[in-house]
Design a protein around this motif. Sequence first.
Motif, mmCIF file in Angstrom:
data_model
loop_
_atom_site.group_PDB
_atom_site.id
_atom_site.type_symbol
_atom_site.label_atom_id
_atom_site.label_comp_id
_atom_site.label_asym_id
_atom_site.label_seq_id
_atom_site.Cartn_x
_atom_site.Cartn_y
_atom_site.Cartn_z
ATOM 1 N N LYS A 66 0.840 -1.195 0.000
ATOM 2 C CA LYS A 66 0.000 0.000 0.000
ATOM 3 C C LYS A 66 0.875 1.246 0.000
ATOM 4 C CE LYS A 66 -0.454 0.276 5.036
ATOM 5 N NZ LYS A 66 -1.408 0.372 6.168
ATOM 6 N N ARG A 67 0.293 2.365 -0.385
ATOM 7 C CA ARG A 67 1.006 3.636 -0.434
ATOM 8 C C ARG A 67 1.137 4.202 0.978
ATOM 9 N NH1 ARG A 67 1.661 6.892 -4.754
ATOM 10 N NH2 ARG A 67 -0.054 5.885 -5.876
ATOM 11 N N ASN A 68 2.368 4.503 1.387
ATOM 12 C CA ASN A 68 2.619 5.076 2.712
ATOM 13 C C ASN A 68 3.063 6.526 2.658
ATOM 14 O OD1 ASN A 68 2.149 2.609 4.277
ATOM 15 N ND2 ASN A 68 4.011 1.839 3.283
ATOM 16 N N HIS A 69 3.316 7.041 1.443
ATOM 17 C CA HIS A 69 3.746 8.429 1.251
ATOM 18 C C HIS A 69 3.135 8.897 -0.058
ATOM 19 C CE1 HIS A 69 6.403 11.849 0.341
ATOM 20 N NE2 HIS A 69 6.747 11.859 1.623
ATOM 21 N N PRO A 70 2.728 10.160 -0.131
ATOM 22 C CA PRO A 70 2.111 10.659 -1.376
ATOM 23 C C PRO A 70 2.990 10.467 -2.618
ATOM 24 C CG PRO A 70 1.801 12.239 0.393
ATOM 25 C CD PRO A 70 2.737 11.199 0.925
ATOM 26 N N LYS A 71 4.315 10.396 -2.432
ATOM 27 C CA LYS A 71 5.223 10.244 -3.565
ATOM 28 C C LYS A 71 5.745 8.824 -3.731
ATOM 29 C CE LYS A 71 6.864 15.054 -3.723
ATOM 30 N NZ LYS A 71 8.071 15.925 -3.696
ATOM 31 N N ASP A 72 5.164 7.862 -3.047
ATOM 32 C CA ASP A 72 5.482 6.464 -3.355
ATOM 33 C C ASP A 72 5.068 6.188 -4.795
ATOM 34 O OD1 ASP A 72 6.342 6.159 -0.780
ATOM 35 O OD2 ASP A 72 4.694 4.866 -0.123
ATOM 36 N N ILE A 73 5.852 5.383 -5.502
ATOM 37 C CA ILE A 73 5.613 5.132 -6.928
ATOM 38 C C ILE A 73 4.999 3.745 -7.118
ATOM 39 C CG2 ILE A 73 6.685 4.893 -9.192
ATOM 40 C CD1 ILE A 73 6.570 7.767 -8.069
ATOM 41 N N GLU A 74 3.875 3.715 -7.829
ATOM 42 C CA GLU A 74 3.201 2.451 -8.081
ATOM 43 C C GLU A 74 3.858 1.709 -9.243
ATOM 44 O OE1 GLU A 74 -1.317 0.699 -8.912
ATOM 45 O OE2 GLU A 74 -0.996 2.852 -8.607
ATOM 46 N N THR A 75 4.130 0.413 -9.060
ATOM 47 C CA THR A 75 4.746 -0.413 -10.093
ATOM 48 C C THR A 75 3.676 -1.039 -10.984
ATOM 49 O OG1 THR A 75 4.708 -2.491 -8.843
ATOM 50 C CG2 THR A 75 6.562 -0.983 -8.425
ATOM 51 N N LYS A 76 4.125 -1.730 -12.040
ATOM 52 C CA LYS A 76 3.203 -2.420 -12.929
ATOM 53 C C LYS A 76 2.453 -3.537 -12.210
ATOM 54 C CE LYS A 76 6.050 -1.522 -17.018
ATOM 55 N NZ LYS A 76 6.885 -2.139 -18.089
ATOM 56 N N GLU A 77 3.078 -4.056 -11.137
ATOM 57 C CA GLU A 77 2.441 -5.126 -10.358
ATOM 58 C C GLU A 77 1.536 -4.570 -9.259
ATOM 59 O OE1 GLU A 77 5.794 -5.002 -10.986
ATOM 60 O OE2 GLU A 77 5.586 -6.388 -12.684
ATOM 61 N N HIS A 78 1.365 -3.219 -9.254
ATOM 62 C CA HIS A 78 0.502 -2.527 -8.294
ATOM 63 C C HIS A 78 1.008 -2.643 -6.843
ATOM 64 C CE1 HIS A 78 -2.222 -1.862 -11.600
ATOM 65 N NE2 HIS A 78 -2.292 -3.167 -11.817
ATOM 66 N N THR A 79 2.331 -2.773 -6.713
ATOM 67 C CA THR A 79 2.973 -2.561 -5.423
ATOM 68 C C THR A 79 3.583 -1.165 -5.454
ATOM 69 O OG1 THR A 79 5.038 -3.556 -6.212
ATOM 70 C CG2 THR A 79 3.446 -5.020 -5.101
ATOM 71 N N PHE A 80 4.214 -0.739 -4.340
ATOM 72 C CA PHE A 80 4.683 0.642 -4.256
ATOM 73 C C PHE A 80 6.162 0.708 -3.869
ATOM 74 C CE2 PHE A 80 0.142 0.710 -3.676
ATOM 75 C CZ PHE A 80 -0.254 1.783 -4.459
ATOM 76 N N ILE A 81 6.919 1.542 -4.625
ATOM 77 C CA ILE A 81 8.317 1.822 -4.303
ATOM 78 C C ILE A 81 8.332 2.984 -3.316
ATOM 79 C CG2 ILE A 81 10.563 2.514 -5.207
ATOM 80 C CD1 ILE A 81 9.532 1.502 -7.975
ATOM 81 N N PRO A 82 8.845 2.788 -2.094
ATOM 82 C CA PRO A 82 8.844 3.869 -1.097
ATOM 83 C C PRO A 82 9.589 5.111 -1.595
ATOM 84 C CG PRO A 82 9.363 1.773 -0.067
ATOM 85 C CD PRO A 82 9.403 1.539 -1.557
ATOM 86 N N TYR A 83 9.070 6.272 -1.265
ATOM 87 C CA TYR A 83 9.706 7.550 -1.596
ATOM 88 C C TYR A 83 11.123 7.567 -1.037
ATOM 89 C CZ TYR A 83 10.348 12.672 -1.615
ATOM 90 O OH TYR A 83 10.808 13.954 -1.808
ATOM 91 N N GLN A 84 12.105 7.939 -1.870
ATOM 92 C CA GLN A 84 13.513 7.759 -1.546
ATOM 93 C C GLN A 84 14.232 8.991 -0.997
ATOM 94 O OE1 GLN A 84 15.294 4.639 -1.825
ATOM 95 N NE2 GLN A 84 13.120 4.097 -1.813
ATOM 96 N N PHE A 85 13.635 10.170 -1.101
ATOM 97 C CA PHE A 85 14.358 11.389 -0.726
ATOM 98 C C PHE A 85 14.045 11.809 0.710
ATOM 99 C CE2 PHE A 85 13.947 11.536 -5.361
ATOM 100 C CZ PHE A 85 15.252 11.793 -5.738
ATOM 101 N N ARG A 86 15.086 12.276 1.417
ATOM 102 C CA ARG A 86 14.951 12.822 2.767
ATOM 103 C C ARG A 86 15.731 14.130 2.820
ATOM 104 N NH1 ARG A 86 11.946 9.389 2.233
ATOM 105 N NH2 ARG A 86 11.491 7.572 3.539
ATOM 106 N N TYR A 87 15.166 15.164 3.470
ATOM 107 C CA TYR A 87 15.777 16.484 3.440
ATOM 108 C C TYR A 87 15.895 17.101 4.828
ATOM 109 C CZ TYR A 87 14.597 16.069 -1.516
ATOM 110 O OH TYR A 87 14.495 15.616 -2.811
ATOM 111 N N ASN A 88 16.983 17.892 5.028
ATOM 112 C CA ASN A 88 17.104 18.683 6.254
ATOM 113 C C ASN A 88 16.338 19.994 6.076
ATOM 114 O OD1 ASN A 88 18.776 20.478 4.771
ATOM 115 N ND2 ASN A 88 20.626 19.325 5.331
ATOM 116 N N LYS A 89 16.368 20.839 7.086
ATOM 117 C CA LYS A 89 15.575 22.073 7.051
ATOM 118 C C LYS A 89 16.008 23.009 5.926
ATOM 119 C CE LYS A 89 14.159 22.120 11.901
ATOM 120 N NZ LYS A 89 14.187 22.867 13.194
ATOM 121 N N LYS A 90 17.311 23.117 5.703
ATOM 122 C CA LYS A 90 17.804 23.980 4.632
ATOM 123 C C LYS A 90 17.298 23.493 3.280
ATOM 124 C CE LYS A 90 22.110 25.667 2.523
ATOM 125 N NZ LYS A 90 23.604 25.619 2.593
#
Length: 309
Positions: free
Chosen positions: A176-200
């Motif tokens: 299932k999608r756990n983040h708005p930017k998780d990417i749905e695959t052709k098999e309808h599973t989700f690749i978790p969003y990969q980016f993490r950012y500091n405050k700057k």
Amino acid sequence: MKKKFSFLFILLYSFCFSQTEKLFYYIEKDSLLGVKNQNGKIIVPADVTWSTIAYNDTAEIKSNIFLLSLKNKGDLYFDRKGHFLFETALAALGYSDFHEGYILYEEGRKSGLANRLGNKIIPAQYDYISPMNFGFAEYCNGCYRDTSEDEEHAPLVGGVWGFVDRNGEEIKTTSKRNHPKDIETKEHTFIPYQFRYNKKEQKILAFFEKRKNQIIKINGLNCSDQTLFFEIVEKPSEFNPFYKIKTYELCDKFPNGADETYSDFKNFKVSDDGKNYYVIYTDLVNHEKYSEYIERKILVDDWIKSNQK
């Protein structure tokens, strides 16, 4: 004590010199290409290349590693000391280019990804691996090109497929999608969003989010999903004092990143101090002996204002 001081001085001098040494391509007999430093010392001896028209022997090589396309050896990368690092895959397909700070390389008929320092972050252990895209790469082992219907654009079929992150770690898709930017695959599973950012970095991205509608109005969108993302794909380094921000459109739910070299006005740079925001485009500069693509920058707000007029 005196000997220790002398050793430290020599070490410091050597370090400073290595940091300031300038490198340049050099051309011999119209078809031989090599690399020298500013004192004329040969770093990589000249060898036969396909064409020297794309090389400028007066432009400094401002990168940790550099490419030599040699006719009988392939597309080879070297470090600034002239040590061979790796061979890239098919240049005609754009695999000799960097994507999100990574480049595809080959060893023993297998493929992996290396970074701009020449470090092989993802080992060459795959029959196929895609360029880095949206913080991940897709791979397969045991796959092959099916040329039965189209030899020129033969699709990859069979094998075991998966995804790896920017550190070469296997990505486990979710049900299932756990983040708005998780990417749905052709098999309808989700690749978790990969980016993490500091405050700057969050502040940098907020600048572009605030201007998203204006940027879309200027550039338009090509995909029916009508979604645009901004992500920081590279951070400031010795030869690149900027954050690199790449835009992505969702096309059939999959991120389609703007080409980092030729997609004019769809990629951005931000100064290391986070104060200056630029939109990027390329300019073809004509010279008597060769033509070269030069990167140009315009302040984002100036670019928006000029297009509003």
